[in-house]
Design a protein around this motif. Structure first.
Motif, PDB file in Angstrom:
ATOM      1  N   GLU A  29      54.292  46.930  41.796  1.00 13.10           N
ATOM      2  CA  GLU A  29      53.682  48.229  41.533  1.00 13.10           C
ATOM      3  C   GLU A  29      53.841  48.559  40.047  1.00 13.10           C
ATOM      4  OE1 GLU A  29      51.977  50.357  43.460  1.00 13.10           O
ATOM      5  OE2 GLU A  29      52.018  48.829  45.034  1.00 13.10           O
ATOM      6  N   PRO A  30      52.827  49.143  39.413  1.00 10.52           N
ATOM      7  CA  PRO A  30      52.976  49.533  38.001  1.00 10.52           C
ATOM      8  C   PRO A  30      54.142  50.493  37.824  1.00 10.52           C
ATOM      9  CG  PRO A  30      50.685  49.709  38.718  1.00 10.52           C
ATOM     10  CD  PRO A  30      51.502  49.474  39.951  1.00 10.52           C
ATOM     11  N   GLN A  48      49.224  49.939  26.027  1.00  6.83           N
ATOM     12  CA  GLN A  48      47.830  49.945  26.475  1.00  6.83           C
ATOM     13  C   GLN A  48      47.339  48.502  26.500  1.00  6.83           C
ATOM     14  OE1 GLN A  48      46.983  53.371  23.455  1.00  6.83           O
ATOM     15  NE2 GLN A  48      45.159  53.153  24.733  1.00  6.83           N
ATOM     16  N   SER A  49      46.790  48.095  27.624  1.00  8.29           N
ATOM     17  CA  SER A  49      46.249  46.751  27.781  1.00  8.29           C
ATOM     18  C   SER A  49      44.880  46.872  28.446  1.00  8.29           C
ATOM     19  CB  SER A  49      47.184  45.886  28.633  1.00  8.29           C
ATOM     20  OG  SER A  49      46.751  44.535  28.662  1.00  8.29           O
ATOM     21  N   PRO A  50      43.914  46.051  28.043  1.00  6.66           N
ATOM     22  CA  PRO A  50      42.574  46.186  28.630  1.00  6.66           C
ATOM     23  C   PRO A  50      42.549  45.818  30.106  1.00  6.66           C
ATOM     24  CG  PRO A  50      42.692  44.244  27.223  1.00  6.66           C
ATOM     25  CD  PRO A  50      43.962  44.990  27.013  1.00  6.66           C
ATOM     26  N   ALA A  51      41.525  46.293  30.812  1.00  9.05           N
ATOM     27  CA  ALA A  51      41.371  45.982  32.228  1.00  9.05           C
ATOM     28  C   ALA A  51      41.290  44.472  32.425  1.00  9.05           C
ATOM     29  CB  ALA A  51      40.109  46.659  32.766  1.00  9.05           C
ATOM     30  N   TYR A  72      56.241  46.695  35.002  1.00 12.01           N
ATOM     31  CA  TYR A  72      54.940  46.041  35.198  1.00 12.01           C
ATOM     32  C   TYR A  72      53.848  46.967  34.687  1.00 12.01           C
ATOM     33  CZ  TYR A  72      51.375  43.050  37.286  1.00 12.01           C
ATOM     34  OH  TYR A  72      50.322  42.188  37.471  1.00 12.01           O
ATOM     35  N   VAL A  73      52.961  46.407  33.850  1.00 10.91           N
ATOM     36  CA  VAL A  73      51.885  47.158  33.219  1.00 10.91           C
ATOM     37  C   VAL A  73      50.564  46.734  33.846  1.00 10.91           C
ATOM     38  CG1 VAL A  73      50.722  47.689  31.046  1.00 10.91           C
ATOM     39  CG2 VAL A  73      53.197  47.239  31.061  1.00 10.91           C
ATOM     40  N   ARG A  74      49.817  47.676  34.365  1.00  4.60           N
ATOM     41  CA  ARG A  74      48.501  47.402  34.924  1.00  4.60           C
ATOM     42  C   ARG A  74      47.444  47.544  33.826  1.00  4.60           C
ATOM     43  NH1 ARG A  74      47.071  47.889  40.088  1.00  4.60           N
ATOM     44  NH2 ARG A  74      49.019  46.721  40.354  1.00  4.60           N
ATOM     45  N   GLY A  75      46.661  46.510  33.609  1.00  2.00           N
ATOM     46  CA  GLY A  75      45.629  46.554  32.593  1.00  2.00           C
ATOM     47  C   GLY A  75      44.594  47.621  32.882  1.00  2.00           C
ATOM     48  N   GLY A  76      44.126  48.277  31.819  1.00  2.00           N
ATOM     49  CA  GLY A  76      43.115  49.311  31.965  1.00  2.00           C
ATOM     50  C   GLY A  76      43.671  50.694  32.175  1.00  2.00           C
ATOM     51  N   ASP A  93      54.614  39.051  29.188  1.00  2.00           N
ATOM     52  CA  ASP A  93      53.921  37.923  29.822  1.00  2.00           C
ATOM     53  C   ASP A  93      52.633  38.500  30.394  1.00  2.00           C
ATOM     54  OD1 ASP A  93      56.120  35.987  29.466  1.00  2.00           O
ATOM     55  OD2 ASP A  93      57.157  37.269  30.893  1.00  2.00           O
ATOM     56  N   LEU A  94      51.487  37.975  29.958  1.00  2.00           N
ATOM     57  CA  LEU A  94      50.207  38.600  30.265  1.00  2.00           C
ATOM     58  C   LEU A  94      49.277  37.648  31.005  1.00  2.00           C
ATOM     59  CD1 LEU A  94      50.750  39.327  26.819  1.00  2.00           C
ATOM     60  CD2 LEU A  94      49.569  41.274  27.781  1.00  2.00           C
ATOM     61  N   GLY A  95      48.434  38.210  31.853  1.00  2.00           N
ATOM     62  CA  GLY A  95      47.460  37.414  32.576  1.00  2.00           C
ATOM     63  C   GLY A  95      46.618  38.270  33.496  1.00  2.00           C
ATOM     64  N   ALA A  96      45.748  37.613  34.252  1.00  2.00           N
ATOM     65  CA  ALA A  96      44.803  38.327  35.108  1.00  2.00           C
ATOM     66  C   ALA A  96      45.239  38.386  36.562  1.00  2.00           C
ATOM     67  CB  ALA A  96      43.418  37.679  34.999  1.00  2.00           C
ATOM     68  N   THR A  97      45.838  37.303  37.070  1.00  2.00           N
ATOM     69  CA  THR A  97      46.156  37.224  38.501  1.00  2.00           C
ATOM     70  C   THR A  97      47.626  36.885  38.688  1.00  2.00           C
ATOM     71  OG1 THR A  97      43.905  36.452  38.959  1.00  2.00           O
ATOM     72  CG2 THR A  97      45.542  36.169  40.704  1.00  2.00           C
ATOM     73  N   TRP A  98      48.390  37.828  39.207  1.00  2.00           N
ATOM     74  CA  TRP A  98      49.816  37.628  39.432  1.00  2.00           C
ATOM     75  C   TRP A  98      50.040  36.617  40.555  1.00  2.00           C
ATOM     76  CZ3 TRP A  98      54.318  38.713  37.156  1.00  2.00           C
ATOM     77  CH2 TRP A  98      55.497  38.633  37.909  1.00  2.00           C
ATOM     78  N   GLN A  99      51.015  35.702  40.333  1.00  2.00           N
ATOM     79  CA  GLN A  99      51.356  34.736  41.376  1.00  2.00           C
ATOM     80  C   GLN A  99      52.740  35.001  41.952  1.00  2.00           C
ATOM     81  OE1 GLN A  99      50.468  30.654  40.519  1.00  2.00           O
ATOM     82  NE2 GLN A  99      48.395  31.107  39.797  1.00  2.00           N
TER      83      GLN A  99
END
Length: 207
Positions: A29-30, A48-51, A72-76, A93-99
């Protein structure tokens, strides 16, 4: 035949669970995940991180490598956390899909270290923090770090004016106070006197 069918089903399930790029768990959870310090957290850190670009944020002591807190930072979406006073590295540590906690965002995870940054009082009423604005790193975006301060001041808490007790005349419009009671009048009923005014601490962003 039944045994062969069960084996094929088992292989299919294993492929789904361990195929590359398949998420192993829902992202956290953010917000704050854990804090490992007894110091009061009162200095602002805004990220601030983009969507489409989430981040696992870790605050680390640059001299000892000790983890101070993680979030945890949620983009957008705007993300703000209060951190303790000190000098820290911000590891992202940045990315699109958490594993998961080990693979993070998989092979496309990008690692970024910002700092060390100081979180400290710049005067008696100003708490210096930082604002980190991330571009889309996968597309060559950059990183901007700006100051962000909280200013605070104390104000006297004004309590509501008490109405005169029943049986007591109106306030003297000239002197601004209740007229004195006659010596033969009984003590007026009503609540006990109001306590002395206290104080309120007001905090605002001043950068």
């Amino acid at each position: 035949m039944i045994r062969a069918l069960l084996q094929s089903v088992t292989c299919a399930v294993a492929f789904v669970l361990f195929a590359p790029g398949v998420p192993f768990a829902a992202p956290p959870e953010p917000g704050l995940i854990a804090s490992h310090t007894a110091l009061p957290r009162s200095f602002p850190l805004l990220v601030q991180s983009p969507a489409g670009q989430d981040a696992l944020l870790r605050l680390v002591d640059p001299d000892t490598g000790t983890l101070v807190l993680s979030a945890y930072v949620r983009g957008g979406a705007f993300f703000r956390v209060l951190v303790p006073p000190g000098r820290y590295d911000i590891r992202l540590d940045l990315g699109a899909t958490w594993q998961d906690d080990t693979a993070l965002f998989g092979p496309d995870t990008r690692h970024l270290v910002i700092g060390p940054l100081d979180f400290a009082l710049t005067d008696v009423a100003r708490k210096q923090g930082h604002r980190i604005v991330l571009g889309d790193l996968a597309a060559g975006g950059g990183v901007a770090v700006r100051g962000l301060s909280l200013c605070q001041r104390r104000e006297v808490a004004r309590l509501p004016h008490a109405a005169p007790p029943p049986g007591v005349g109106p306030a003297d419009p000239v002197a601004g106070r209740l007229p004195p009671l006659a010596s033969a009048d009984p003590a007026p009923p009503g609540p006990p006197p109001l306590p002395a005014p206290g104080s309120l601490l007001r905090v605002r962003v001043c950068d």
